[in-house]
Write a protein that holds these residues in place. Structure first.
Motif, PDB file in Angstrom:
ATOM      1  N   ILE A  73       0.875  -1.169   0.000  1.00 47.60           N
ATOM      2  CA  ILE A  73       0.000   0.000   0.000  1.00 47.60           C
ATOM      3  C   ILE A  73       0.912   1.219   0.000  1.00 47.60           C
ATOM      4  N   ALA A  74       0.755   2.065  -1.003  1.00 51.74           N
ATOM      5  CA  ALA A  74       1.633   3.218  -1.181  1.00 51.74           C
ATOM      6  C   ALA A  74       1.413   4.264  -0.093  1.00 51.74           C
ATOM      7  N   ALA A  75       2.440   5.066   0.128  1.00 54.40           N
ATOM      8  CA  ALA A  75       2.311   6.198   1.050  1.00 54.40           C
ATOM      9  C   ALA A  75       1.295   7.165   0.457  1.00 54.40           C
ATOM     10  N   ARG A  76       0.544   7.809   1.326  1.00 59.38           N
ATOM     11  CA  ARG A  76      -0.464   8.731   0.838  1.00 59.38           C
ATOM     12  C   ARG A  76      -0.797   9.762   1.907  1.00 59.38           C
ATOM     13  N   ARG A  77      -1.510  10.774   1.483  1.00 53.34           N
ATOM     14  CA  ARG A  77      -1.973  11.808   2.402  1.00 53.34           C
ATOM     15  C   ARG A  77      -3.479  11.637   2.578  1.00 53.34           C
ATOM     16  N   VAL A  78      -3.952  11.710   3.815  1.00 55.55           N
ATOM     17  CA  VAL A  78      -5.372  11.577   4.093  1.00 55.55           C
ATOM     18  C   VAL A  78      -5.848  12.784   4.908  1.00 55.55           C
ATOM     19  N   VAL A  79      -7.099  13.144   4.725  1.00 55.86           N
ATOM     20  CA  VAL A  79      -7.692  14.249   5.464  1.00 55.86           C
ATOM     21  C   VAL A  79      -8.434  13.674   6.662  1.00 55.86           C
ATOM     22  N   THR A  80      -8.176  14.228   7.822  1.00 59.11           N
ATOM     23  CA  THR A  80      -8.920  13.847   9.018  1.00 59.11           C
ATOM     24  C   THR A  80      -9.689  15.063   9.501  1.00 59.11           C
ATOM     25  N   PHE A  81     -10.763  14.805  10.230  1.00 63.47           N
ATOM     26  CA  PHE A  81     -11.593  15.892  10.743  1.00 63.47           C
ATOM     27  C   PHE A  81     -11.872  15.635  12.212  1.00 63.47           C
ATOM     28  N   LYS A  82     -11.703  16.667  13.006  1.00 64.70           N
ATOM     29  CA  LYS A  82     -12.020  16.572  14.429  1.00 64.70           C
ATOM     30  C   LYS A  82     -13.075  17.632  14.723  1.00 64.70           C
ATOM     31  N   THR A  83     -14.201  17.194  15.275  1.00 68.99           N
ATOM     32  CA  THR A  83     -15.277  18.131  15.566  1.00 68.99           C
ATOM     33  C   THR A  83     -14.922  19.010  16.752  1.00 68.99           C
ATOM     34  N   SER A  84     -15.495  20.205  16.762  1.00 68.04           N
ATOM     35  CA  SER A  84     -15.299  21.099  17.897  1.00 68.04           C
ATOM     36  C   SER A  84     -16.194  20.661  19.039  1.00 68.04           C
ATOM     37  N   HIS A  85     -15.853  21.116  20.215  1.00 64.88           N
ATOM     38  CA  HIS A  85     -16.657  20.831  21.403  1.00 64.88           C
ATOM     39  C   HIS A  85     -18.089  21.344  21.210  1.00 64.88           C
ATOM     40  N   HIS A  86     -18.223  22.538  20.612  1.00 66.07           N
ATOM     41  CA  HIS A  86     -19.541  23.137  20.420  1.00 66.07           C
ATOM     42  C   HIS A  86     -20.410  22.284  19.501  1.00 66.07           C
ATOM     43  N   LEU A  87     -19.842  21.783  18.409  1.00 67.29           N
ATOM     44  CA  LEU A  87     -20.612  20.965  17.478  1.00 67.29           C
ATOM     45  C   LEU A  87     -21.036  19.658  18.136  1.00 67.29           C
ATOM     46  N   ARG A  88     -20.126  19.023  18.862  1.00 66.36           N
ATOM     47  CA  ARG A  88     -20.482  17.775  19.554  1.00 66.36           C
ATOM     48  C   ARG A  88     -21.601  18.017  20.559  1.00 66.36           C
ATOM     49  N   LYS A  89     -21.489  19.106  21.302  1.00 69.19           N
ATOM     50  CA  LYS A  89     -22.496  19.432  22.311  1.00 69.19           C
ATOM     51  C   LYS A  89     -23.867  19.623  21.661  1.00 69.19           C
ATOM     52  N   HIS A  90     -23.909  20.387  20.591  1.00 70.47           N
ATOM     53  CA  HIS A  90     -25.183  20.655  19.932  1.00 70.47           C
ATOM     54  C   HIS A  90     -25.751  19.421  19.240  1.00 70.47           C
ATOM     55  N   CYS A  91     -24.893  18.597  18.664  1.00 66.57           N
ATOM     56  CA  CYS A  91     -25.376  17.372  18.013  1.00 66.57           C
ATOM     57  C   CYS A  91     -25.939  16.405  19.045  1.00 66.57           C
ATOM     58  N   ASN A  92     -25.324  16.321  20.193  1.00 66.22           N
ATOM     59  CA  ASN A  92     -25.803  15.422  21.226  1.00 66.22           C
ATOM     60  C   ASN A  92     -27.108  15.901  21.854  1.00 66.22           C
ATOM     61  N   ARG A  93     -27.347  17.174  21.820  1.00 66.75           N
ATOM     62  CA  ARG A  93     -28.606  17.708  22.333  1.00 66.75           C
ATOM     63  C   ARG A  93     -29.672  17.759  21.254  1.00 66.75           C
ATOM     64  N   GLY A  94     -29.279  17.582  20.008  1.00 69.92           N
ATOM     65  CA  GLY A  94     -30.243  17.604  18.925  1.00 69.92           C
ATOM     66  C   GLY A  94     -30.591  19.000  18.450  1.00 69.92           C
ATOM     67  N   VAL A  95     -29.840  20.009  18.902  1.00 66.47           N
ATOM     68  CA  VAL A  95     -30.131  21.388  18.526  1.00 66.47           C
ATOM     69  C   VAL A  95     -28.835  22.063  18.117  1.00 66.47           C
ATOM     70  N   TYR A  96     -28.837  22.785  17.023  1.00 66.03           N
ATOM     71  CA  TYR A  96     -27.672  23.587  16.648  1.00 66.03           C
ATOM     72  C   TYR A  96     -28.146  24.978  16.298  1.00 66.03           C
ATOM     73  N   LEU A  97     -27.622  25.955  16.982  1.00 68.31           N
ATOM     74  CA  LEU A  97     -27.949  27.347  16.692  1.00 68.31           C
ATOM     75  C   LEU A  97     -26.706  28.036  16.177  1.00 68.31           C
ATOM     76  N   PRO A  98     -26.683  28.386  14.889  1.00 66.11           N
ATOM     77  CA  PRO A  98     -25.517  29.119  14.402  1.00 66.11           C
ATOM     78  C   PRO A  98     -25.427  30.482  15.083  1.00 66.11           C
ATOM     79  N   PRO A  99     -24.231  31.043  15.151  1.00 65.31           N
ATOM     80  CA  PRO A  99     -24.049  32.314  15.858  1.00 65.31           C
ATOM     81  C   PRO A  99     -24.994  33.418  15.404  1.00 65.31           C
ATOM     82  N   MET A 100     -25.381  33.457  14.113  1.00 69.60           N
ATOM     83  CA  MET A 100     -26.228  34.546  13.631  1.00 69.60           C
ATOM     84  C   MET A 100     -27.656  34.463  14.178  1.00 69.60           C
ATOM     85  N   ASP A 101     -28.075  33.306  14.722  1.00 66.35           N
ATOM     86  CA  ASP A 101     -29.437  33.141  15.215  1.00 66.35           C
ATOM     87  C   ASP A 101     -29.555  33.365  16.719  1.00 66.35           C
ATOM     88  N   ARG A 102     -28.585  33.978  17.323  1.00 63.43           N
ATOM     89  CA  ARG A 102     -28.585  34.119  18.771  1.00 63.43           C
ATOM     90  C   ARG A 102     -29.060  35.484  19.242  1.00 63.43           C
TER      91      ARG A 102
END
Length: 121
Positions: A73-102
């Motif tokens: 398997i050849a060497a390669r570059r991969v993209v990883t993503f780590k969610t922010s604390h705020h996104l995890r918190k909102h996803c776990n509560r089932g609600v996401y309010l973007p900053p403009m809606d506050r």
């Protein structure tokens, strides 16, 4: 529901009232900038959303899963993503309010105190 580029552009169109072409170009430019940053080896941070990081993976031995034949398997570059604390918190509560809606703090407090999302049926 899947969020697509077109859906994002249509949401901008509804919220901002710009032309459809402008909204589609804005979405394309946004993603192009993320891709360009990653291709350059930079970390892409989107506050309150997460971080995209490009990782280098070394070459390693592997196997063809169909035939069992050993392969390199050849060497390669991969993209990883780590969610922010705020996104995890909102996803776990089932609600996401973007900053403009506050605008209304009382409504924001009520929505962010909602419990965990309902169990899937």
């Amino acid at each position: 529901m899947t969020v697509t580029r077109s859906a994002l552009a249509n949401e901008l169109l509804d919220r901002l009232g710009w032309s459809s072409r402008t909204c589609h170009e804005l979405v394309d430019i946004f993603f192009a900038e993320i891709c360009a940053g990653l291709a350059a080896g930079d970390k892409v941070q989107l506050p309150r959303f997460g971080v995209f990081v490009l990782r280098e993976k070394k070459a390693r031995p592997g196997r063809n899963p169909r035939t069992g034949e050993p392969r390199d398997i050849a060497a390669r570059r991969v993209v990883t993503f780590k969610t922010s604390h705020h996104l995890r918190k909102h996803c776990n509560r089932g609600v996401y309010l973007p900053p403009m809606d506050r605008g209304n703090q009382e409504v924001h407090d009520q929505l962010t105190t909602v419990g965990p999302p309902p169990e899937p049926q």
